[in-house]
Design an enzyme around this catalytic site. Structure first.
Site, mmCIF file in Angstrom:
data_model
loop_
_atom_site.group_PDB
_atom_site.id
_atom_site.type_symbol
_atom_site.label_atom_id
_atom_site.label_comp_id
_atom_site.label_asym_id
_atom_site.label_seq_id
_atom_site.Cartn_x
_atom_site.Cartn_y
_atom_site.Cartn_z
ATOM 1 N N TYR A 277 8.226 -10.912 -9.657
ATOM 2 C CA TYR A 277 7.002 -11.574 -10.101
ATOM 3 C C TYR A 277 7.118 -12.103 -11.526
ATOM 4 O O TYR A 277 6.488 -13.118 -11.871
ATOM 5 C CB TYR A 277 5.810 -10.635 -9.949
ATOM 6 C CG TYR A 277 5.418 -10.456 -8.496
ATOM 7 C CD1 TYR A 277 4.893 -11.519 -7.763
ATOM 8 C CD2 TYR A 277 5.598 -9.236 -7.845
ATOM 9 C CE1 TYR A 277 4.560 -11.380 -6.433
ATOM 10 C CE2 TYR A 277 5.255 -9.089 -6.510
ATOM 11 C CZ TYR A 277 4.728 -10.159 -5.813
ATOM 12 O OH TYR A 277 4.402 -10.023 -4.475
ATOM 13 N N LEU B 55 -12.837 -5.856 -1.566
ATOM 14 C CA LEU B 55 -13.946 -6.731 -1.921
ATOM 15 C C LEU B 55 -13.506 -8.156 -2.233
ATOM 16 O O LEU B 55 -12.414 -8.394 -2.736
ATOM 17 C CB LEU B 55 -14.694 -6.168 -3.136
ATOM 18 C CG LEU B 55 -15.458 -4.859 -2.952
ATOM 19 C CD1 LEU B 55 -16.175 -4.492 -4.252
ATOM 20 C CD2 LEU B 55 -16.457 -4.958 -1.798
ATOM 21 N N HIS C 270 -3.533 -10.156 -2.700
ATOM 22 C CA HIS C 270 -3.375 -8.894 -1.985
ATOM 23 C C HIS C 270 -1.961 -8.711 -1.438
ATOM 24 O O HIS C 270 -1.414 -7.596 -1.470
ATOM 25 C CB HIS C 270 -4.368 -8.820 -0.818
ATOM 26 C CG HIS C 270 -5.788 -8.733 -1.229
ATOM 27 N ND1 HIS C 270 -6.425 -7.537 -1.458
ATOM 28 C CD2 HIS C 270 -6.717 -9.704 -1.469
ATOM 29 C CE1 HIS C 270 -7.678 -7.755 -1.801
ATOM 30 N NE2 HIS C 270 -7.875 -9.066 -1.836
#
Length: 205
Positions: free
Chosen positions: A166, A109, A120
């Site tokens: 990250y 979505l 993503h």
């Protein structure tokens, strides 16, 4: 929502000998690099890089080709590609999410009223890995998000072995992710996009 135009990463620099040297050669320049938002026309190149990067490690891709086209049609301004001499070498694809934590629905979505940018996928072409390009691209992407009025934070999910990467990019782990893909489990991470109004006034956004 503003879109990111092509931004040169390196200003071409002449490589030449002394100005008056008898053996002076023709001028050469460094390969031109640029960053720009992706479009549906880039989808195949994106998928080829992603498939090679993820299939051998995880057995599946974060986004399939139709999903890449889907997001690059709905929200191309939340993508960023790094091109070397016109060739895509690394990319990020994102969409907006409107809840505190990611859920299974976040995989497909785009919530236009959302304030969280769900990243993503980040992938680098195999011939350009181990050069720090992933970190550089993520840094530029986060700087770009500070120019978007809608963006308040960036969120992503990753396997445990990617958490240190990250964290070096400034993300913090918020706990196990509710999303699973097959037998894979993920850690959810986030990065606050702070000082929006100040950053926009002082960054030329």
């Amino acid at each position: 929502m503003p879109a990111l135009g092509a931004v040169p990463f390196l200003k071409p620099t002449p490589l030449q000998g002394p100005r008056n040297s008898p053996g002076r050669q023709r001028r050469h320049t460094l390969p031109a690099s640029e960053f720009r938002c992706l479009s549906p026309e880039d989808a195949v190149s994106v998928f080829e890089i992603e498939r090679e990067a993820f299939i051998s490690v995880s057995g599946d891709c974060p986004l399939h080709l139709d999903e890449i086209r889907h997001f690059l049609t709905l929200c191309p301004e939340l993508s960023l590609g790094w091109f070397e001499e016109g060739r895509l070498v690394a990319f990020i694809i994102g969409s907006l999410w409107d809840r505190d934590r990611l859920s299974q629905a976040a995989l497909t979505l785009h919530e236009p009223r959302g304030t969280a940018v769900h990243i993503h996928v980040l992938a680098v072409h195999r011939t350009f890995r181990q050069q720090g390009k992933g970190s550089i691209l993520m840094w530029r992407y986060l700087q770009y998000l500070r120019c978007l009025p809608c963006a308040r934070r960036a969120v992503l999910m990753c396997e445990d072995f990617l958490v240190p990467f990250y964290e070096k990019c400034g993300f913090e782990a918020v706990g196990p992710c509710q999303v699973t893909v097959g037998t894979l489990a993920f850690t959810e991470m986030q990065h606050e996009v702070r000082g929006h109004a100040f950053m926009r006034r002082n960054s030329g956004c």
